[in-house]
Motif scaffolding. Structure first.
Motif, PDB file in Angstrom:
ATOM      1  N   VAL A 154     -14.319   1.729 -24.805  1.00  0.00           N
ATOM      2  CA  VAL A 154     -13.338   1.278 -25.793  1.00  0.00           C
ATOM      3  C   VAL A 154     -11.922   1.591 -25.304  1.00  0.00           C
ATOM      4  CG1 VAL A 154     -12.447   1.636 -28.127  1.00  0.00           C
ATOM      5  CG2 VAL A 154     -14.907   1.471 -27.741  1.00  0.00           C
ATOM      6  N   LEU A 155     -11.730   2.787 -24.754  1.00  0.00           N
ATOM      7  CA  LEU A 155     -10.406   3.179 -24.281  1.00  0.00           C
ATOM      8  C   LEU A 155      -9.903   2.232 -23.197  1.00  0.00           C
ATOM      9  CD1 LEU A 155      -9.239   6.805 -23.552  1.00  0.00           C
ATOM     10  CD2 LEU A 155      -8.624   4.945 -22.037  1.00  0.00           C
ATOM     11  N   ASP A 164      -6.561   6.245 -31.716  1.00  0.00           N
ATOM     12  CA  ASP A 164      -5.553   6.976 -32.482  1.00  0.00           C
ATOM     13  C   ASP A 164      -4.863   7.982 -31.564  1.00  0.00           C
ATOM     14  OD1 ASP A 164      -4.839   9.571 -34.166  1.00  0.00           O
ATOM     15  OD2 ASP A 164      -4.796   7.860 -35.552  1.00  0.00           O
ATOM     16  N   ARG A 165      -3.544   7.859 -31.424  1.00  0.00           N
ATOM     17  CA  ARG A 165      -2.818   8.695 -30.475  1.00  0.00           C
ATOM     18  C   ARG A 165      -2.841  10.178 -30.855  1.00  0.00           C
ATOM     19  NH1 ARG A 165       0.105   6.052 -26.701  1.00  0.00           N
ATOM     20  NH2 ARG A 165       0.240   3.780 -26.928  1.00  0.00           N
ATOM     21  N   THR A 166      -2.785  10.461 -32.153  1.00  0.00           N
ATOM     22  CA  THR A 166      -2.791  11.864 -32.580  1.00  0.00           C
ATOM     23  C   THR A 166      -4.125  12.525 -32.266  1.00  0.00           C
ATOM     24  OG1 THR A 166      -1.232  11.355 -34.359  1.00  0.00           O
ATOM     25  CG2 THR A 166      -2.472  13.417 -34.531  1.00  0.00           C
ATOM     26  N   MET A 167      -5.195  11.843 -32.595  1.00  0.00           N
ATOM     27  CA  MET A 167      -6.524  12.396 -32.317  1.00  0.00           C
ATOM     28  C   MET A 167      -6.765  12.475 -30.813  1.00  0.00           C
ATOM     29  SD  MET A 167      -8.838  10.514 -35.239  1.00  0.00           S
ATOM     30  CE  MET A 167     -10.301  11.473 -34.874  1.00  0.00           C
ATOM     31  N   ALA A 200      -3.763  11.143 -15.186  1.00  0.00           N
ATOM     32  CA  ALA A 200      -2.968  10.851 -13.987  1.00  0.00           C
ATOM     33  C   ALA A 200      -2.285   9.500 -14.084  1.00  0.00           C
ATOM     34  CB  ALA A 200      -3.858  10.901 -12.746  1.00  0.00           C
ATOM     35  N   ALA A 201      -2.887   8.569 -14.843  1.00  0.00           N
ATOM     36  CA  ALA A 201      -2.303   7.235 -15.021  1.00  0.00           C
ATOM     37  C   ALA A 201      -1.229   7.223 -16.095  1.00  0.00           C
ATOM     38  CB  ALA A 201      -3.397   6.224 -15.360  1.00  0.00           C
ATOM     39  N   GLY A 202      -0.997   8.378 -16.720  1.00  0.00           N
ATOM     40  CA  GLY A 202       0.043   8.457 -17.744  1.00  0.00           C
ATOM     41  C   GLY A 202      -0.486   8.540 -19.150  1.00  0.00           C
ATOM     42  N   GLY A 203      -1.813   8.717 -19.312  1.00  0.00           N
ATOM     43  CA  GLY A 203      -2.406   8.791 -20.643  1.00  0.00           C
ATOM     44  C   GLY A 203      -2.526   7.425 -21.284  1.00  0.00           C
ATOM     45  N   LEU A 204      -2.598   7.404 -22.615  1.00  0.00           N
ATOM     46  CA  LEU A 204      -2.688   6.121 -23.312  1.00  0.00           C
ATOM     47  C   LEU A 204      -1.467   5.260 -22.989  1.00  0.00           C
ATOM     48  CD1 LEU A 204      -3.982   6.946 -26.922  1.00  0.00           C
ATOM     49  CD2 LEU A 204      -5.189   5.750 -25.094  1.00  0.00           C
ATOM     50  N   PRO A 205      -1.682   3.994 -22.671  1.00  0.00           N
ATOM     51  CA  PRO A 205      -0.532   3.127 -22.349  1.00  0.00           C
ATOM     52  C   PRO A 205       0.248   2.767 -23.604  1.00  0.00           C
ATOM     53  CG  PRO A 205      -2.544   1.836 -22.400  1.00  0.00           C
ATOM     54  CD  PRO A 205      -2.964   3.274 -22.582  1.00  0.00           C
ATOM     55  N   SER A 206       1.519   2.465 -23.429  1.00  0.00           N
ATOM     56  CA  SER A 206       2.330   2.007 -24.561  1.00  0.00           C
ATOM     57  C   SER A 206       1.880   0.614 -24.971  1.00  0.00           C
ATOM     58  CB  SER A 206       3.808   1.992 -24.174  1.00  0.00           C
ATOM     59  OG  SER A 206       4.022   1.118 -23.072  1.00  0.00           O
ATOM     60  N   ASP A 207       2.203   0.228 -26.191  1.00  0.00           N
ATOM     61  CA  ASP A 207       1.719  -1.049 -26.727  1.00  0.00           C
ATOM     62  C   ASP A 207       2.245  -2.250 -25.953  1.00  0.00           C
ATOM     63  OD1 ASP A 207       0.407   0.447 -28.579  1.00  0.00           O
ATOM     64  OD2 ASP A 207       1.718  -0.064 -30.276  1.00  0.00           O
ATOM     65  N   ALA A 234     -13.546   3.167 -32.650  1.00  0.00           N
ATOM     66  CA  ALA A 234     -12.871   4.113 -31.765  1.00  0.00           C
ATOM     67  C   ALA A 234     -12.674   5.455 -32.465  1.00  0.00           C
ATOM     68  CB  ALA A 234     -11.530   3.542 -31.317  1.00  0.00           C
ATOM     69  N   THR A 235     -12.289   5.418 -33.744  1.00  0.00           N
ATOM     70  CA  THR A 235     -12.090   6.666 -34.492  1.00  0.00           C
ATOM     71  C   THR A 235     -13.409   7.409 -34.662  1.00  0.00           C
ATOM     72  OG1 THR A 235     -10.226   5.678 -35.680  1.00  0.00           O
ATOM     73  CG2 THR A 235     -11.234   7.640 -36.655  1.00  0.00           C
ATOM     74  N   GLU A 236     -14.480   6.660 -34.913  1.00  0.00           N
ATOM     75  CA  GLU A 236     -15.800   7.283 -35.037  1.00  0.00           C
ATOM     76  C   GLU A 236     -16.187   7.997 -33.740  1.00  0.00           C
ATOM     77  OE1 GLU A 236     -20.427   5.818 -35.157  1.00  0.00           O
ATOM     78  OE2 GLU A 236     -18.924   4.562 -36.157  1.00  0.00           O
ATOM     79  N   LEU A 237     -15.940   7.355 -32.610  1.00  0.00           N
ATOM     80  CA  LEU A 237     -16.277   7.962 -31.320  1.00  0.00           C
ATOM     81  C   LEU A 237     -15.398   9.178 -31.042  1.00  0.00           C
ATOM     82  CD1 LEU A 237     -16.680   4.682 -29.232  1.00  0.00           C
ATOM     83  CD2 LEU A 237     -18.520   6.250 -29.884  1.00  0.00           C
ATOM     84  N   LEU A 238     -14.094   9.054 -31.343  1.00  0.00           N
ATOM     85  CA  LEU A 238     -13.185  10.184 -31.164  1.00  0.00           C
ATOM     86  C   LEU A 238     -13.637  11.375 -32.011  1.00  0.00           C
ATOM     87  CD1 LEU A 238      -9.535   8.811 -31.007  1.00  0.00           C
ATOM     88  CD2 LEU A 238     -10.482  10.615 -29.577  1.00  0.00           C
TER      89      LEU A 238
END
Length: 699
Positions: free
Chosen positions: A525-526, A534-537, A560-567, A640-644
């Motif tokens: 999913v990521l 969810d960025r906070t979680m 290393a790739a910078g984490g979650l990408p911006s929208d 995604a929230t369920e998996l997180l």
């Protein structure tokens, strides 16, 4: 020295490149779940499709051989070129101007393009030159030859017929005036090196352009016109070049491809004029080999176009009914009925069993080739020829039996002795037994006697027993053919196939548990829909929340790739950055997760029933990766929230368990009380997390 292509230009090409369009030019793709398409892999031989394409993410991956990547990697593999040449080739295709970083050590690379691109341009310019010459006074013999074969000027224009002038360097001088170097002209196979310079390879001949399935001219075929031609051969072809491989090209494939896919039928003839005659008669699936017999590489090309996987993993073999078509699926060879034609038919026996089960032979009365048949008896006779084709095995066996007088016992025995080695070469165990029974009945000998003869012949010829109708395993056990002094695993696809087979068949590390599944689904999913996370979680996750080693490593690669990408990150750039950060070790993992089906309704391509539409403003291409990461659907966000939550919950569980074990080992005192407080806070946080997501608590 030429500098690197500027990064922003690479991203422009990536955003514009239509992965679905590029792949489907040579591979028949079918919908398979949400936004994913499946076909037969073009990089290794397989009968059941394991090649997955996810156009919305700009990613492809083959679960059979392990190869995968983005649109650039696909072009690199399919065209056998490097990364820069792949970018340049796609830039040419989508009309994007490239800019280069000036290295300061030499001239800039403006208006030159890659070597492969230049060779393609040289061939296209040569084709324009040949076509321009067909109407000249000198080309009268060429026009007479084509006109005598019942081809009009319009027909010749449709098939690209041209004329190569008799002079030594007409084409060479023309290409030089267009800016092509002698080396480029030689490398394109358009000229030869002589003592006084280079000279035209094609001189005084009718020409036909030999193109790939996308319509790019790769080389030429040419027919002799004059008796004083210094090349004695009636037909000549472009020699093997970087573009042209005679074992991998088929004349007419550019014209016939769409009809082949639709009808699941291909007609293989022996000459250029035969292809023309077939198409003009309404047989729009006709193609021809170029200067060589039909072989295994040609069979791969055909199989990818006509393969039927309508029942999923079930391998469909033999002539199959095709919706709205009068004929079943088939490969039809138009051989001569004489000894040479029968020899060619026997040569086809060397192809694989599944292919041969759909192979037919069409032979006209009086052994006329399709072009002559059309001249003498018209278009209807050509169509009837294909409709009356008989299976290859029947053709060869019937031809052998017909040579004997079956009225007498010696004739029956002779026919049996002649047919037994032919039946023995049929590798499929069910088919050879059926043909042994059929032949015994026609010849008039006892079935057991015929079977005994066939079995003896099979042992003498060391024929391998096969079951063409059995479902195929994902990892075939067939070993690569080894030539003396060569490395059979030099091909990356072959090497990866063995590595994956080794991993699949081992019994000491099998994974099928809830922890692995949760981590795998989350990573998929990521990668596919990062905006669903969810960025906070996500910020609460650490490497300790993952137990599977590959996902622990992948989590570090994401960081290393910078984490979650911006929208507003381009979709292709997100995949590129992640793949680059993961390195060679994780490339295959990322590709597999990118094309892995998710248990969700369609979010990036509807129900997957149609080829993807452009996500690029202005419509650059039908399957180009989105310019920006697409928003997540509510279903994707919930999943995604369920998996997180599962990952964070397991993280709390592990920390609580570790703390309680440590507390049990401590004596009563302040440290133990402090640790108990930490445990209480973690348990409270865990219950709050569960209540927030599930509406209740556990324990």
């Amino acid at each position: 020295m030429v500098g690197m292509i500027k990064k922003e230009d690479v991203e422009k090409v990536r955003a514009a490149a239509d992965l679905y369009d590029i792949v489907s030019a040579t591979v028949t793709l079918k919908p398979s779940g949400t936004g994913t398409f499946v076909g037969l892999c073009p990089f290794h031989d397989e009968k059941t499709g394991s090649f997955n394409v996810r156009p919305s993410l700009g990613v492809w991956h083959c679960f059979g051989c392990g190869l995968g990547g983005d649109v650039f990697k696909y072009v690199e593999q399919s065209e056998n070129i490097d990364f820069r040449e792949a970018v340049e080739l796609l830039a040419d295709k989508y009309h994007i101007e490239l800019h280069y970083e000036n290295s300061g050590n030499g001239p800039s690379r403006e208006n030159t393009g890659s070597k492969r691109t230049r060779l393609l341009e040289a061939c296209e310019e040569a084709q324009r030159f040949f076509v321009s010459q067909i109407l000249t006074k000198e080309a009268l013999p060429a026009r007479k030859l084509l006109g005598g074969r019942n081809f009009s000027q319009a027909d010749c224009e449709r098939f690209g017929c041209g004329y190569a002038p008799q002079g030594w360097d007409n084409l060479v001088r023309h290409l030089a005036s267009k800016g092509f170097t002698q080396k480029e002209i030689l490398d394109a196979g358009l000229a030869r090196q002589g003592q006084r310079g280079i000279y035209d390879y094609f001189r005084g001949r009718v020409t036909w352009p030999i193109r790939d399935s996308t319509g790019r001219t790769l080389g030429f075929g040419a027919r002799k016109l004059y008796e004083d031609d210094q090349i004695a051969a009636k037909y000549i072809n472009t020699p093997d070049t970087q573009l042209y491989r005679k074992t991998q090209v088929l004349y007419g494939i550019d014209l016939a491809k769409s009809a082949i896919v639709k009808k699941r039928q291909v007609v293989i003839v022996e000459g250029y004029t035969d292809v023309m005659a077939m198409h003009l008669a309404g047989i729009d699936t006709a193609i021809a080999t170029c200067g060589t017999a039909f072989g295994a590489e040609h069979a791969k090309i055909v199989r990818r176009l006509i393969a039927d996987d309508s029942l999923g993993a079930v391998q469909l073999v033999g002539p199959l009914k095709v919706k709205d078509q009068p004929l079943s699926s088939r490969i039809v060879f138009t051989f001569d009925g004489d000894a040479a034609g029968q020899k060619a038919a026997l040569h086809a026996f060397g192809l694989d069993s599944a292919f041969l089960s759909q192979t037919f032979v069409a032979v006209a009365d009086d052994n006329l080739d399709p072009c002559d048949l059309r001249i003498e008896r018209g278009n209807e006779a050509v169509r009837s020829l294909i409709a009356r084709a008989k299976p290859l095995y029947d053709f060869v066996i019937d031809a052998a039996i017909s040579r004997f007088d079956l009225t007498y016992t010696p004739g029956q025995v002779g026919a049996m002795k002649a047919v037994a080695p032919l039946v023995a070469q049929i590798r499929d165990r069910s088919l050879w037994d059926a043909y042994a029974r059929k032949s015994a009945g026609r010849i008039g000998v006892d079935l057991e006697v015929m079977r005994r003869e066939v079995m003896n012949a099979r042992r003498q010829m060391h024929v391998r027993d096969e079951d063409a109708y059995a479902p195929k395993r994902r990892f075939e056990r067939d070993e690569p053919r080894v030539e003396p002094g060569t490395n059979p695993y030099a091909n990356p696809a072959t090497r990866k196939a063995l590595e994956r087979r080794d991993a699949a068949e081992q019994a000491y590390f099998k994974i099928d548990d809830a922890v692995f599944i949760a981590e795998q689904q989350f990573m998929a999913v990521l990668i596919q829909v990062p905006r669903a996370i969810d960025r906070t979680m996500f910020g609460q996750l650490t490497i300790e929340h993952f137990m599977t080693s590959v996902f622990r490593t992948l989590f570090q690669a994401i960081a290393a790739a910078g984490g979650l990408p911006s929208d507003d990150t381009p979709q292709g750039l997100w995949m590129h950055n992640l793949t680059k950060a993961g390195g060679p070790m994780l490339n295959q993992v990322i590709n597999e997760l990118a094309v892995m089906p998710l248990p969700l309704p369609g979010g990036d391509g509807g129900n997957g029933a149609q080829p993807p539409q452009s996500n690029v403003p202005g419509g650059v291409g039908g399957g180009a990766a989105a310019v920006q990461l697409r928003p997540a659907t509510p279903e994707e966000q919930r999943y995604a929230t369920e998996l997180l939550t599962r990952l964070l919950d397991m993280g709390f569980m592990r920390q609580i368990g570790l703390a309680k074990r440590r507390m049990a080992q401590l004596p009563d005192g302040e440290e133990k009380i402090t640790l108990l407080g930490q445990i209480t806070r973690m348990e409270t946080a865990r219950k709050d997390l569960q209540a927030q997501i599930y509406g209740n608590t556990v324990g």
